[in-house]
Every structure is written in C-alpha cells, then in structure tokens.
Design an enzyme around this catalytic site. Structure first.
Site, PDB file in Angstrom:
ATOM      1  CB  CYS A 190      -0.964  -0.032   1.180  1.00 56.83           C
ATOM      2  SG  CYS A 190      -2.363   1.095   1.017  1.00 56.83           S
TER       3      CYS A 190
ATOM      4  CD  GLU B 195      -1.350  -6.758   4.823  1.00 54.74           C
ATOM      5  OE1 GLU B 195      -1.607  -5.617   5.262  1.00 54.74           O
ATOM      6  OE2 GLU B 195      -0.888  -6.960   3.685  1.00 54.74           O
TER       7      GLU B 195
ATOM      8  CG  HIS C 230      -3.483  -3.940   2.735  1.00 54.33           C
ATOM      9  ND1 HIS C 230      -2.632  -3.507   3.727  1.00 54.33           N
ATOM     10  CD2 HIS C 230      -4.048  -2.826   2.208  1.00 54.33           C
ATOM     11  CE1 HIS C 230      -2.682  -2.191   3.802  1.00 54.33           C
ATOM     12  NE2 HIS C 230      -3.528  -1.750   2.881  1.00 54.33           N
TER      13      HIS C 230
END
Length: 599
Positions: A398, A527, A525
């Site tokens: 990001c 994750e 993102h």
C-alpha cells in the site's frame, strides 16, 4: 443453530480472541461447521477511523468491512470468509435502531435500551449466524460469539442484558458460555490465586449470565486443588474447568483444549454428545511441532510508523510467519521506526538514528507496510532506496508501494521534489494522487475497500510467477491514493515495471524492478488473505528471496507446494528490548510465546 459465547474477566488482553478461535478449530475438527461473531462495545460504527495505537490494526474483509483484528484471527484459524456484519458494535446497533425509529417502524412507542436495543442485538446475532462463511450452502452448526472487553464494563451493559435474554430465547442446550479469566501466580509465594476468577464469575452471575465452562489463563497448568476450589466457589463442574497456560506457540492452544476434553464439555452443554466425532488435529499437531523446531533464521526489517505496538501490524506478522514456516525458516522481525532513519533524527537523537540504520543494514529483507499521514514517510523512502541500491529483497505494501515509486522518481528520474499529494499537495511532480471517487470530507468507509481484481500485464514478472502464472488475482484493498496514471509511461521508460493493473488498466496494482533480485510493491494488502495453510505468494517471495531461494520457489510446482502446505497459524509474542534512546527493537522469534493474547 448452537451458540458458544466467550466472555472475559479480571483484565483485558487475556486471549478471548485466540480462545474463541481455538474453540472454533476444535469444533470444526469434530466435523461441525463453524462461524464467528465479534461484539465490540465501543460507539464507533466500525474500526476504520480508529488509530492502530488505540485498537491495533484494522482488518479488512472481502466485502470491504473495516473490522476488529480478532476477525482476522477467526479467518486465519478457521479458514473462513466473514462479512462486515460479523463485527457488531454499539455504533452499528444504535444506528440501526435510530434509523428504524426515524422511519416510524416502532409505531410511536418510546424507544429504549430494553427492549429495542437488546432486541436489535439478538436479531442481529441470529441473522448473521445464519450466513454461510465456509463456501458451503446453508447455515453453520455452531456460532462462536466473542464479547469484547471485560465483564463489568459500563459500555457492554446492553450486550450483557441482550445475551442474558438470548440464552432464554434460544433455550436450554443451545448456548454454552465460556468465561476466560485469570489465575495469577504471585511471585512472593508462588501460589495460584483463585480470588480474581471468583469475583469475576460472581460479577457475571450478578448480570444474569451463568458460565458453563471456565478457561483459566495462567503461567502453568492449574493444580488439582486449585481446580477443585474454583469448581466449589464458581459452581462449575470440575471437568469443565480448563487451563490455558503459556505455550511455546499459539498452535498448541487447540491441542490443549483437546487434551483436556473441552469438546466433550461443550458438546454436553449443547446436547451434541454422540453427534460430534473425535477431533482430528494431526495436521495441527505436526505443524505446531514444526514451528517449535525451526532453527535457521531469516531476519526481516519492518520499517513502519507504529512500531511501538506490534498489534498495529498483526496481519503482517502473521503473513511473514506463514511464509517463513512454509520456507522452513525461523522468523526474526526487527522493528525499525521510520522516523529514526530520517536526517532530522540524526541531529536530534543521533543514538536512535545510528541504531535504526544498524538494524536496517543487518537484515536479510525489508518490508514497508501501509500507513496514513506524513510522519515517517521520508524514513520509509530512505529504506526503499537502501533496499533498491543494495539489492536487498524489498516488499512494499500500500503506502510501501507508493514510497517505492516516489523514491524511484526522485533517484532515477531526478525529480527531487517528487511526492504524494497526501503529503505535499502542491508538489510539482505528483507521483501519487488522490483517487477521484474518494471523499475529502468523510473519513469512515470512503476508501477503496475490499477484494478487487488485479490483472497481470507482465506475464514473466516475479509476482506473476509467485501467483502461479495466473492471469489475475483477487486481493483486499484499503487506500484512497494511487499512482498517478499520467506518470506511468515515464516511470516505465526509466525501468520501473507495473506488473499488474486493475480491470480498467488505469490503476496500478503491482510494481517491480526487473533488474533487482526482489523488489516488489503491491497497492493491495496481501497479508489479509494469508492463511496458515495458504501463505501469501508475495510474502513467500520476500522470505525466499531473503534466504537466497527465490528461483526455487518461483517454480509453479514449488509455489503450490509451499502455499498449500504451510503450517497453520502461530501467534508469536516476542520479547521487547530497549535499544538506545528508547528505539523499539522487538524480535519475534518463531517458536516462543510469552503468553496468549488477542491484542
């Protein structure tokens, strides 16, 4: 539908989220379908506008919901996809009730906490519990509900009352209350003390909720006489009192519950005896043991703004852990405060400056996570420059991707004032600009949120290979600034490759440096979708590159093997050591957990 309600007492941070997730894992291993709900009593509508220092990270769901980090725990442990409605807040409930009142739905009645707010809470729970979250049709068998905060908190009173009513609403045998409490050990005498739990249970009973099971947090297993005392004074059967003591890694918690027959106690309360099968947790056991026995380290620097609170980057840590275990490496995370890398710090606090650069120069790979605001941005840019110039594996997420683009424009294109309009609105060379559909007046829920498609435009890029040469991927987003489309062509001619774009082809999703061992930035993102058994490809790439094994894992067969065989989630709680002048130097060593906690 059966319900398991998890409450907490004595102190916050005992690990209700991990306990609720572990109960879900245990019940799922018994052959039951499980969903989860988190109740947060704060007035915010959602977690989107809350500072990470206040509440840890904001977890983003597929539908764009900005929710409490515990929903990330649920998704990772249970491998499910939740919705924004699985996170109930006081703000949502009151907003819902007031909207109904304005429409005239209450037919002129006086709208009150009881029954209108409490009814709304119960109806919300029943509605959301019926939503399938595991990819199968029809509602789940069990809904695990976690009540945030601690018993006795003023703001949770309406929820306590609603849940008391709910237990009668669903009837006997359909709700099991698990109370997580603390049994401290006083260093002076070394004795396990039951009084805090006794008082907590007394308070819970006084509010109309009667615990069926006690999950006791302690540094070691409860002694038999302590369990007997708790059973006598808390009116809970001896076989329904379990110890959640400190373990080498969080993967042992479902195994602890299984070993103490927690599934039998729960199934007895819920009238499921004879229906549930013996839990099958062989995969969990083998992965927990693997996590305990990793020895070859990989050292990753996380250069961020919120390094003083690890929960601000919880999903980042989990994704790093999933990838490192998949690569059979012991993860060591070095926290580097971005501000301490900046020239101003060299003048104001030279010791912190030297310590930060010493940490950065001693790692195998660099990760720059997302963030908001201009504090520490120049430090992140310097970290990206160091990684680029010294061929250190780099992953920017990001804002981390955006600072990599800014650094490239400054250093390679010699646009020395290149910047983002977020930090310098009047910059002559805006590499990063505000997205046209965003709102400049309202903060909450106005970003580009949720799962979006990214289409690979450079088929032989490292990122495409790590994703198994797919034509596109769906990842979760949370941003309101993007790479300036007007600068893309100039950046590409200078050697920067935009390997993936959105469906319009105008929004940059992945950036790479082809002539670098591993230099990748993602606007999304990755994750958030990393799972213990399905590690994120980009995180696997970072870890593998940091170990000199990138070529091996970029083989499609290797990537598939690593992603699908990564051990399940391990919560790693490291030890915090003070570096010179208070600089955070926290190391997360895989296989060591100083305790169980959800935040």
């Amino acid at each position: 539908m059966k319900y398991v309600l998890v409450t907490g007492g004595v102190v916050s941070g005992l690990g209700k989220g991990v306990t609720a997730s572990s109960i879900g894992v245990l019940l799922k291993a018994c052959g039951l379908r499980v969903t989860s709900i988190k109740i947060d009593p704060y007035l915010n509508t959602d977690a989107g506008t809350m500072s990470p220092f206040e509440h840890g990270e904001v977890f983003v769901l597929d539908d764009g919901g900005e929710v409490d980090l515990d929903l990330g725990n649920y998704e990772r442990f249970l491998d499910i996809k939740l919705t924004r409605d699985n996170n109930i807040t006081t703000g949502k409930i009151y907003q819902h009730v007031i909207a109904k009142e304005r429409k005239g739905d209450y037919l002129g009645k006086t709208v009150q906490v009881v029954p209108h707010i409490t009814d709304a809470i119960q109806e919300w729970i029943e509605r959301v519990a019926a939503i399938p979250v595991d990819g199968e049709e029809g509602p789940a068998d069990i809904c695990v509900i976690e009540l945030g905060g601690t018993i006795g908190d003023i703001e949770s009173a309406p929820f306590i009352e609603a849940l008391g009513q709910f237990s009668y609403r669903v009837g006997t045998g359909n709700l099991c209350l698990v109370h997580v409490s603390l049994v401290p050990v006083l260093n002076v005498v070394g004795e396990q003390k039951t009084k805090p739990t006794q008082h907590s249970v007394r308070g819970l009973r006084g509010l109309g909720l009667i615990p069926d099971i006690l999950a006791c947090r302690s540094t070691k297993a409860l002694e038999e006489n302590v369990k007997e005392k708790l059973s006598q004074f808390c009116h809970v059967p001896l076989e329904s009192i379990f110890t959640l003591y400190d373990v080498p890694n969080i993967w042992h918690i479902p195994l602890l519950l299984k070993d103490q027959k927690a599934h039998l106690a729960i199934s007895k309360v819920l009238n499921l005896a004879g229906i549930v099968k013996e839990p099958s947790l062989e995969e969990w056991t083998s992965r927990a043991e693997l996590c305990d026995n990793l020895h070859v380290p990989v050292r990753i620097a996380v250069v961020g703004k919120y390094t003083g609170l690890s929960d601000a980057y919880l999903s980042i840590l989990k994704a790093l852990l999933h990838a490192s275990v998949a690569c059979r490496k012991k993860l060591v995370v070095d926290w580097v405060p971005a501000c301490d890398l900046e020239k101003e710090t060299e003048k104001e606090n030279p010791n912190a400056y030297k310590a930060a650069w010493k940490l950065l120069k001693g790692v195998d790979g660099v990760l720059v996570p997302g963030g908001f605001g201009d504090r520490g941005v120049e430090g992140k840019i310097l970290a990206a420059k160091y990684a680029r110039e010294n061929k250190i594996p780099f992953l920017g997420i990001c804002l981390g991707m955006q600072v990599a683009v800014i650094e490239f424009a400054r250093s390679v294109l010699s646009l020395h004032d290149a910047n983002s309009t977020e930090f310098k609105p009047d910059t002559k060379h805006p590499c990063i600009v505000f997205m046209p559909e965003g709102s400049r007046t309202h903060m909450g829920g106005t970003m580009r949120l949720g799962s979006r498609k990214s289409i690979f435009t450079v088929k032989d890029s490292k990122s495409a290979k790590l994703y198994g040469n797919k034509s596109s991927v769906d990842e979760r987003h949370r941003h309101r600034y993007e790479v300036n489309p007007d600068m893309v062509e100039r950046l590409e001619k200078a050697g920067l490759s935009f390997a993936a774009k959105d469906e319009t082809g105008k929004r940059m999703e992945i950036v790479e440096l082809p002539n670098h061992p591993f230099f990748i930035g993602a606007q999304f993102h990755p994750e958030y979708k990393s799972r213990p058994g399905k590690a994120s490809p980009l995180f696997i790439g970072l870890i593998a590159a940091s170990c000199g094994e990138l070529d091996t894992v970029m083989n499609p067969a290797s990537v598939h093997h690593l992603i699908s065989n990564c051990p399940k989630s391990v919560f790693v709680n490291g030890t915090s050591k003070k570096a010179p002048n208070g600089m955070a130097d926290v190391r997360y060593n895989n296989g060591y957990c100083n305790g169980l906690h959800s935040r």
